[in-house]
Design an enzyme around this catalytic site. Sequence first.
Site, PDB file in Angstrom:
ATOM      1  N   VAL A  17       0.841  -1.204   0.000  1.00  0.00           N
ATOM      2  CA  VAL A  17       0.000   0.000   0.000  1.00  0.00           C
ATOM      3  C   VAL A  17       0.882   1.262   0.000  1.00  0.00           C
ATOM      4  CG1 VAL A  17      -1.839   1.266   1.191  1.00  0.00           C
ATOM      5  CG2 VAL A  17      -1.834  -1.241   1.224  1.00  0.00           C
ATOM      6  N   ALA A  46       9.613   6.174   5.893  1.00  0.00           N
ATOM      7  CA  ALA A  46      10.372   5.368   6.865  1.00  0.00           C
ATOM      8  C   ALA A  46      10.155   3.884   6.577  1.00  0.00           C
ATOM      9  CB  ALA A  46       9.929   5.707   8.286  1.00  0.00           C
ATOM     10  N   LYS A 106      -6.177  -1.786  10.892  1.00  0.00           N
ATOM     11  CA  LYS A 106      -7.426  -2.203  11.568  1.00  0.00           C
ATOM     12  C   LYS A 106      -7.164  -2.818  12.928  1.00  0.00           C
ATOM     13  CE  LYS A 106      -6.661  -6.199   8.958  1.00  0.00           C
ATOM     14  NZ  LYS A 106      -5.850  -6.006   7.830  1.00  0.00           N
ATOM     15  N   GLU A 130      -9.989   5.483   6.855  1.00  0.00           N
ATOM     16  CA  GLU A 130     -10.899   4.923   5.839  1.00  0.00           C
ATOM     17  C   GLU A 130     -10.391   3.585   5.301  1.00  0.00           C
ATOM     18  OE1 GLU A 130     -14.099   6.321   4.402  1.00  0.00           O
ATOM     19  OE2 GLU A 130     -13.923   4.155   4.176  1.00  0.00           O
ATOM     20  N   VAL A 133     -10.911  -0.572   6.996  1.00  0.00           N
ATOM     21  CA  VAL A 133     -11.987  -1.567   6.797  1.00  0.00           C
ATOM     22  C   VAL A 133     -12.328  -1.635   5.311  1.00  0.00           C
ATOM     23  CG1 VAL A 133     -14.364  -2.210   7.332  1.00  0.00           C
ATOM     24  CG2 VAL A 133     -12.964  -1.110   9.083  1.00  0.00           C
ATOM     25  N   ASP A 202      -9.276 -11.161  11.559  1.00  0.00           N
ATOM     26  CA  ASP A 202      -9.274  -9.965  10.709  1.00  0.00           C
ATOM     27  C   ASP A 202     -10.696  -9.392  10.592  1.00  0.00           C
ATOM     28  OD1 ASP A 202      -7.921  -8.395   8.312  1.00  0.00           O
ATOM     29  OD2 ASP A 202      -9.757  -9.256   7.488  1.00  0.00           O
ATOM     30  N   LYS A 206     -12.543  -5.720  12.029  1.00  0.00           N
ATOM     31  CA  LYS A 206     -13.337  -4.806  11.192  1.00  0.00           C
ATOM     32  C   LYS A 206     -14.754  -4.654  11.768  1.00  0.00           C
ATOM     33  CE  LYS A 206     -10.480  -6.019   7.248  1.00  0.00           C
ATOM     34  NZ  LYS A 206     -10.244  -7.019   6.184  1.00  0.00           N
ATOM     35  N   GLY A 308      -5.502  -4.975  -1.595  1.00  0.00           N
ATOM     36  CA  GLY A 308      -4.746  -4.639  -2.806  1.00  0.00           C
ATOM     37  C   GLY A 308      -4.031  -3.313  -2.613  1.00  0.00           C
TER      38      GLY A 308
END
Length: 440
Positions: A17, A46, A106, A130, A133, A202, A206, A308
């Site tokens: 990401v 970093a 999360k 944002e 989740v 996981d 959420k 993704g």
Amino acid sequence: MIEYRNLRVALLGAGSVGAQVVAQLQKHGEELANRAGAGIELIGVAVRDIDAPRTAEIPRELLTTDAEGLIVGADIVVELIGGLEPARTLILEALNSGADVITANKALIATHGPELFAAAEQVGAQLFYEAAVAGAIPIIRPLRDSLAGDQVHRILGIVNGTTNYILDRMDLEGQSLEEALAEATALGYAEADPTADIEAYDAAQKAAILASLAFHTSVPIEAVYREGITAITGEQVEAARRAGYVIKLLAICERMIDADGDAGVSARVYPALVPRAHPLAAVHGAKNAVFVEAEAAGDLMFYGAGAGGVETASAVLGDLVSAARRHVIGGPGIAESTHGDLPILPIESVTTRYQISLLVNDQPGVLAAVATVFNEHGVSVETVHQTVSSLGAEGESATATLVIGTHEASEASLADTVDALASNDTVRAVTSVLRVEGSE
Ligand code: HSE
């Protein structure tokens, strides 16, 4: 070109990401500055290892291993390291220095949200999340802002792409759970250790975040009831299809009224039977969807990529523009709303519907004996379907499979009913117990 004030942005983490956030900023930085009304200056990234391979190239002069040093003097800090530490400490340092923070973490929000929100509020900064989740899907802002004038009754979410992929392959291709998991791993959906996905840790994180937002109540991760998908069999998936259902791992956040008439909140995650006609049944592959039932708005569904690199980067950059706009306007950040402060109901007080499959001796009196067990526990039967399983070898009685659908009842009564059925002489085995969600 318009001359804007520059905002200094520090990025912590350059995984799939983070690297895409840098790439998108390089591609669209000028346009984002126009939208924000401020220049967005990436002052550094970093990382743990400067030379690690990345999915997008990052100018070497931006890379540093000194995360703490990078935070100093940043207006906005983007945390994409993941995990609890050092992410928590670095975010607290950033907030305490007055920076706004954007995170996709999360686990951290679900575990330490109240501490982080309090730290932000104390200095008038804001924490944006944002991307925490359902990846690219806008769901935090819709719950916090767009639906702030409505009453959310219930959320049913497919919020884990790996498990949705596995269940979908079992349903569409007849694969075993092991085969589908191996495929999900090969495609990069599941981690090398898929425990967090298949055991629903996981999805539970959420669910805690969604329930907190929807009901203006801080819902701790420990209060989320959780069952993963590891016990789901091909036979259950097949039987679900024959009965007009599909099995989905659902994160369920619900405002409920308990036995004393008091309002409370339930947050739970488990595999459930969803009617094929429900919009969530059409969510295939690794896609995510969040189905929201609100009093005035009615039913809403938010659908898209739940993970993704570049997809999740979209949500992070949306937060970055919001944080930059906030800096331009000035004033304190918007604090998290927890004024609802509703009690969190344990799973036992939730009402739901079960579908129970039993292997029984095919002989007179069995149906009556089974019906008595339901009756004794105050659980009303809605449907009964019987198929002969085997004719029985010489000297053995034939067996039949009974599939019993219940009306709504408390989890406590339903669980007691299943225990009593398991120890009843007429029942050879309880072969499947699944909850039914999403039907009228
Ligand atoms: N592992 C998650 C999923 C993505 O499979 O949906 C990150 O939350």
